[in-house]
Design a protein around this motif. Sequence first.
Motif, short mmCIF file in Angstrom:
data_model
loop_
_atom_site.label_atom_id
_atom_site.label_comp_id
_atom_site.label_asym_id
_atom_site.label_seq_id
_atom_site.Cartn_x
_atom_site.Cartn_y
_atom_site.Cartn_z
N TRP A 6 -15.50 -23.55 -47.77
CA TRP A 6 -15.40 -24.98 -48.05
C TRP A 6 -16.54 -25.72 -47.38
O TRP A 6 -17.20 -25.19 -46.48
CB TRP A 6 -14.05 -25.54 -47.62
N LYS A 7 -16.74 -26.97 -47.85
CA LYS A 7 -17.76 -27.85 -47.28
C LYS A 7 -17.06 -29.15 -46.91
O LYS A 7 -16.42 -29.77 -47.76
CB LYS A 7 -18.84 -28.09 -48.34
N SER A 8 -17.17 -29.55 -45.65
CA SER A 8 -16.37 -30.69 -45.16
C SER A 8 -16.81 -32.02 -45.76
O SER A 8 -15.97 -32.89 -45.98
CB SER A 8 -16.47 -30.80 -43.65
N VAL A 9 -18.11 -32.19 -45.99
CA VAL A 9 -18.59 -33.45 -46.57
C VAL A 9 -19.63 -33.11 -47.62
O VAL A 9 -20.66 -32.52 -47.31
CB VAL A 9 -19.21 -34.37 -45.49
N VAL A 18 -17.58 -39.12 -52.19
CA VAL A 18 -17.76 -38.13 -51.12
C VAL A 18 -16.53 -37.21 -51.17
O VAL A 18 -15.40 -37.70 -51.24
CB VAL A 18 -17.86 -38.82 -49.75
N THR A 19 -16.77 -35.92 -51.15
CA THR A 19 -15.64 -34.99 -51.23
C THR A 19 -15.65 -33.98 -50.08
O THR A 19 -16.70 -33.69 -49.50
CB THR A 19 -15.66 -34.19 -52.56
N PHE A 20 -14.46 -33.49 -49.82
CA PHE A 20 -14.27 -32.27 -49.01
C PHE A 20 -14.00 -31.20 -50.07
O PHE A 20 -12.99 -31.26 -50.78
CB PHE A 20 -13.07 -32.45 -48.08
N ASP A 56 -9.60 -28.99 -40.51
CA ASP A 56 -10.91 -29.56 -40.83
C ASP A 56 -10.75 -30.74 -41.79
O ASP A 56 -11.42 -31.77 -41.67
CB ASP A 56 -11.79 -28.46 -41.45
N LEU A 57 -9.84 -30.57 -42.76
CA LEU A 57 -9.59 -31.66 -43.73
C LEU A 57 -9.10 -32.91 -43.01
O LEU A 57 -9.54 -34.03 -43.29
CB LEU A 57 -8.56 -31.18 -44.75
N SER A 58 -8.21 -32.69 -42.07
CA SER A 58 -7.66 -33.83 -41.32
C SER A 58 -8.75 -34.54 -40.53
O SER A 58 -8.86 -35.77 -40.55
CB SER A 58 -6.56 -33.31 -40.38
#
Length: 236
Positions: A6-9, A18-20, A56-58
């Motif tokens: 995954w990519k956080s930003v 802007v997505t996670f 990480d999402l949080s």
Amino acid sequence: MLTSGWKSVSMVDVHGKVTFTLWLCGCNLKCPFCHNWLIAEGKECFPLDRGALLGDLSSSSFLVDYFHITGGEPLMQWAELSSLLAEAKELLPISLNTNLTLLKPLERLLKAELVDHIATDLKAPPAELYGLPGEASKRLWELFLMGLELISDYGIPLELRIPVARGLDQWPWIEEGLKHVDTDFYAVLNPLVGPPLTSPRNGAWCSEHCWPEREVEGLKERLGEIGIRTYVNRFA
Ligand code: SF4
């Protein structure tokens, strides 16, 4: 659940947002231009560390508009995805990138109100872009059209992506697809990109049909003429 990471930003996965972004493995199509084919075929994949992802999402959520799930085809792992989204939805709205051919799993997620935005590719002509035999492509295209109607029934906003190929007449399929959309949407033209920027599944197909030239402007003009809000991704 198998992921390739995954990519956080991310600023490039949903237009203007802007997505996670999380990549899930597996896919039921064999698109010749696919540059995520290693993920689609389950290579370079590993089990998702759900706790690490949600942590990480949080911590990233204050920077981000959507938790965006892509692949591969995320609905190949729909049962585990459904449980993940139920938790993630507490943190962020959900954006799902799907090829819109696995409708039963999609409807389950929609019914459970786990999806806030959908991105899909209108792959035209399907017999060329799905990378599967003619009859299978025909059936998948019918499912795709039903998928557009399903999204419309649920009133989910849509990013309708159109992979633009060189030397193929794509317009009749685009016109047909648009007749099945009745929700808030915009189109994004994605010129198909080949080497040296990407490593597509089928290099020979891509040398014939990637790097379109006048096709992009032609489609943009035609979509504009019928009042469709259209953006163009420029990769080179
Ligand atoms: S482009 Fe998308 S739908 Fe096609 S094979 Fe790749 S991951 Fe699957």
